[in-house]
Each structure stands twice: as structure tokens, then as C-alpha cells.
Design a protein around this motif. Structure first.
Motif, PDB file in Angstrom:
ATOM      1  N   UNK A   1     -20.900   2.048 -40.550  1.00 47.29           N
ATOM      2  CA  UNK A   1     -20.264   3.240 -40.020  1.00 47.29           C
ATOM      3  C   UNK A   1     -19.161   3.687 -40.975  1.00 47.29           C
ATOM      4  N   UNK A   2     -18.769   4.938 -40.821  1.00 47.04           N
ATOM      5  CA  UNK A   2     -17.650   5.492 -41.564  1.00 47.04           C
ATOM      6  C   UNK A   2     -16.664   6.104 -40.586  1.00 47.04           C
ATOM      7  N   UNK A   3     -15.410   6.133 -40.982  1.00 47.04           N
ATOM      8  CA  UNK A   3     -14.387   6.715 -40.128  1.00 47.04           C
ATOM      9  C   UNK A   3     -14.642   8.215 -39.960  1.00 47.04           C
ATOM     10  N   UNK A   4     -14.362   8.721 -38.786  1.00 45.14           N
ATOM     11  CA  UNK A   4     -14.549  10.143 -38.483  1.00 45.14           C
ATOM     12  C   UNK A   4     -13.262  10.908 -38.810  1.00 45.14           C
ATOM     13  N   UNK A   5     -13.349  12.238 -38.842  1.00 45.65           N
ATOM     14  CA  UNK A   5     -12.129  13.037 -39.030  1.00 45.65           C
ATOM     15  C   UNK A   5     -11.061  12.715 -37.973  1.00 45.65           C
ATOM     16  N   UNK A   6     -11.492  12.394 -36.758  1.00 44.19           N
ATOM     17  CA  UNK A   6     -10.541  12.027 -35.702  1.00 44.19           C
ATOM     18  C   UNK A   6      -9.780  10.751 -36.082  1.00 44.19           C
ATOM     19  N   UNK A  59      -5.773   8.135 -49.602  1.00 44.57           N
ATOM     20  CA  UNK A  59      -6.177   7.791 -48.237  1.00 44.57           C
ATOM     21  C   UNK A  59      -7.696   7.710 -48.142  1.00 44.57           C
ATOM     22  N   UNK A  60      -8.378   8.725 -48.657  1.00 40.22           N
ATOM     23  CA  UNK A  60      -9.837   8.795 -48.552  1.00 40.22           C
ATOM     24  C   UNK A  60     -10.506   7.615 -49.261  1.00 40.22           C
ATOM     25  N   UNK A  61     -10.023   7.269 -50.437  1.00 33.51           N
ATOM     26  CA  UNK A  61     -10.625   6.149 -51.172  1.00 33.51           C
ATOM     27  C   UNK A  61     -10.136   4.806 -50.615  1.00 33.51           C
ATOM     28  N   UNK A  62      -8.888   4.752 -50.190  1.00 33.67           N
ATOM     29  CA  UNK A  62      -8.321   3.508 -49.678  1.00 33.67           C
ATOM     30  C   UNK A  62      -8.907   3.065 -48.361  1.00 33.67           C
ATOM     31  N   UNK A  67     -12.974   0.330 -43.751  1.00 36.90           N
ATOM     32  CA  UNK A  67     -14.284   0.582 -43.139  1.00 36.90           C
ATOM     33  C   UNK A  67     -15.217  -0.600 -43.427  1.00 36.90           C
ATOM     34  N   UNK A  68     -15.254  -1.033 -44.687  1.00 36.86           N
ATOM     35  CA  UNK A  68     -16.118  -2.159 -45.071  1.00 36.86           C
ATOM     36  C   UNK A  68     -15.755  -3.416 -44.282  1.00 36.86           C
ATOM     37  N   UNK A  69     -14.460  -3.666 -44.144  1.00 32.46           N
ATOM     38  CA  UNK A  69     -14.011  -4.862 -43.411  1.00 32.46           C
ATOM     39  C   UNK A  69     -14.458  -4.798 -41.955  1.00 32.46           C
ATOM     40  N   UNK A  85     -10.635   3.334 -34.245  1.00 36.34           N
ATOM     41  CA  UNK A  85      -9.431   2.612 -33.818  1.00 36.34           C
ATOM     42  C   UNK A  85      -9.250   1.329 -34.627  1.00 36.34           C
ATOM     43  N   UNK A  86     -10.332   0.617 -34.877  1.00 41.14           N
ATOM     44  CA  UNK A  86     -10.259  -0.631 -35.640  1.00 41.14           C
ATOM     45  C   UNK A  86      -9.907  -0.384 -37.102  1.00 41.14           C
ATOM     46  N   UNK A  87     -10.417   0.692 -37.685  1.00 37.07           N
ATOM     47  CA  UNK A  87     -10.064   1.023 -39.074  1.00 37.07           C
ATOM     48  C   UNK A  87      -8.585   1.393 -39.157  1.00 37.07           C
ATOM     49  N   UNK A  88      -8.084   2.159 -38.211  1.00 38.06           N
ATOM     50  CA  UNK A  88      -6.664   2.502 -38.186  1.00 38.06           C
ATOM     51  C   UNK A  88      -5.810   1.245 -38.066  1.00 38.06           C
ATOM     52  N   UNK A  89      -6.204   0.353 -37.180  1.00 43.22           N
ATOM     53  CA  UNK A  89      -5.517  -0.924 -36.968  1.00 43.22           C
ATOM     54  C   UNK A  89      -5.467  -1.714 -38.280  1.00 43.22           C
ATOM     55  N   UNK A  90      -6.622  -1.846 -38.932  1.00 50.25           N
ATOM     56  CA  UNK A  90      -6.704  -2.611 -40.182  1.00 50.25           C
ATOM     57  C   UNK A  90      -5.931  -1.924 -41.311  1.00 50.25           C
ATOM     58  N   UNK A  91      -5.971  -0.605 -41.358  1.00 48.81           N
ATOM     59  CA  UNK A  91      -5.235   0.139 -42.389  1.00 48.81           C
ATOM     60  C   UNK A  91      -3.735  -0.145 -42.261  1.00 48.81           C
TER      61      UNK A  91
END
Length: 146
Positions: A1-6, A59-62, A67-69, A85-91
Motif C-alpha cells: 500500500x501507499x499513503x493517501x493524500x489524507x 516528505x514525498x521521498x522520505x 510505507x515500506x516498514x 495512521x500507521x505511516x504517520x505514527x512511524x514517520x
């Protein structure tokens, strides 16, 4: 999956955009949307300035690393809101925090409600509860449950 604009918007709203390097609440040198790594091969330093397109690119590349994690760590089927939510948490906290969390353990055990209830526990920096982290975790939890 990839992060959405939201999901990207959630990260942006809590990280904020700072075009000049600054020290975050625990003293980590930061620039752009919460970026703490070298910028185009140059170490981050006090006084460094970038432009908005650079911050957007970082941000976009980072976010790809996070996402991979999430894609590797999560062993159950999840929704786009949960992924974001999980990508935001990990970021914000790093992949190690996610990988060792009870949140992830509960999610992978099929207890998504229990996982959602773990978000608010991650509200401290430097041992202190920060109102911004309380709000961020609640926003992530809400997105996770959407």
C-alpha cells in the motif's frame, strides 16, 4: 500500500512546515515537514534554509521508508485509513517504535480495536506529555478507526 493524500495531509498538519532548521521539543535538528536527515547529501545544520518545493520532495521521498516498514511489519489486511495512521505514527516516532509496539502486536493478532487504543499511549517526548502529541495520536487513532 501507499499513503493517501489524507495521510500526507495528516503528517503535514502535525509536523508543520519550517523552512529554516530548528530544534524540536527534544532538541533534534529538524527542517521542512519534520525532516531530520541530510538534505541532498548535506548534513542538517543550524541556520540551514530550504524552499517549499524541497520540503515537499523530502516528505514525498522520505515517507516511502515508512510505507515500506508498515507494509513489512503488518501481517494482517488493513484499510487505507489504518495504513495512513500507521505511516504517520512511524514517520513521527520511527520504525523501531512501531516494530516493538503493543499497537503492532495487537493489530497483527487481529485486535484492531485494541491496537487503536494504543495510539494515545504514545504522547510523550523527553518523558513529558506534549499537547501536540496528544492531538496527533487522537487524529491518528480516528483515522485508523475510519
Amino acid at each position: 500500500m501507499n499513503i493517501s493524500p489524507k495521510g500526507i495531509d495528516l503528517i503535514k498538519s502535525f509536523e508543520g512546515l519550517q523552512l529554516k532548521a530548528y530544534r524540536d521539543s527534544v532538541g533534534v535538528l529538524t527542517i521542512g515537514y519534520g525532516w531530520t536527515q541530510p538534505v541532498d547529501g548535506k548534513p542538517l545544520r543550524d541556520g540551514m534554509v530550504i524552499d517549499k518545493p524541497t520540503a515537499e520532495r523530502l516528505l514525498k521521498t522520505g515517507v516511502v521508508k515508512y510505507e515500506d516498514a508498515v507494509n513489512k511489519l503488518v501481517k494482517v489486511k488493513i484499510t487505507q485509513g489504518q495504513f495512513d495512521a500507521l505511516v504517520s505514527f512511524a514517520y513521527n516516532l520511527g520504525t523501531r517504535s512501531l516494530s516493538t509496539s503493543t499497537l503492532l502486536q495487537k493489530l497483527n493478532a487481529g485486535d484492531s480495536a485494541g491496537a487503536a487504543d494504543e495510539f494515545p499511549k504514545w504522547n510523550k517526548a523527553g518523558g513529558k506529555i506534549l499537547p501536540g502529541l496528544v492531538r496527533r495520536r487522537e487524529a491518528e487513532r480516528t483515522l485508523f478507526l475510519s
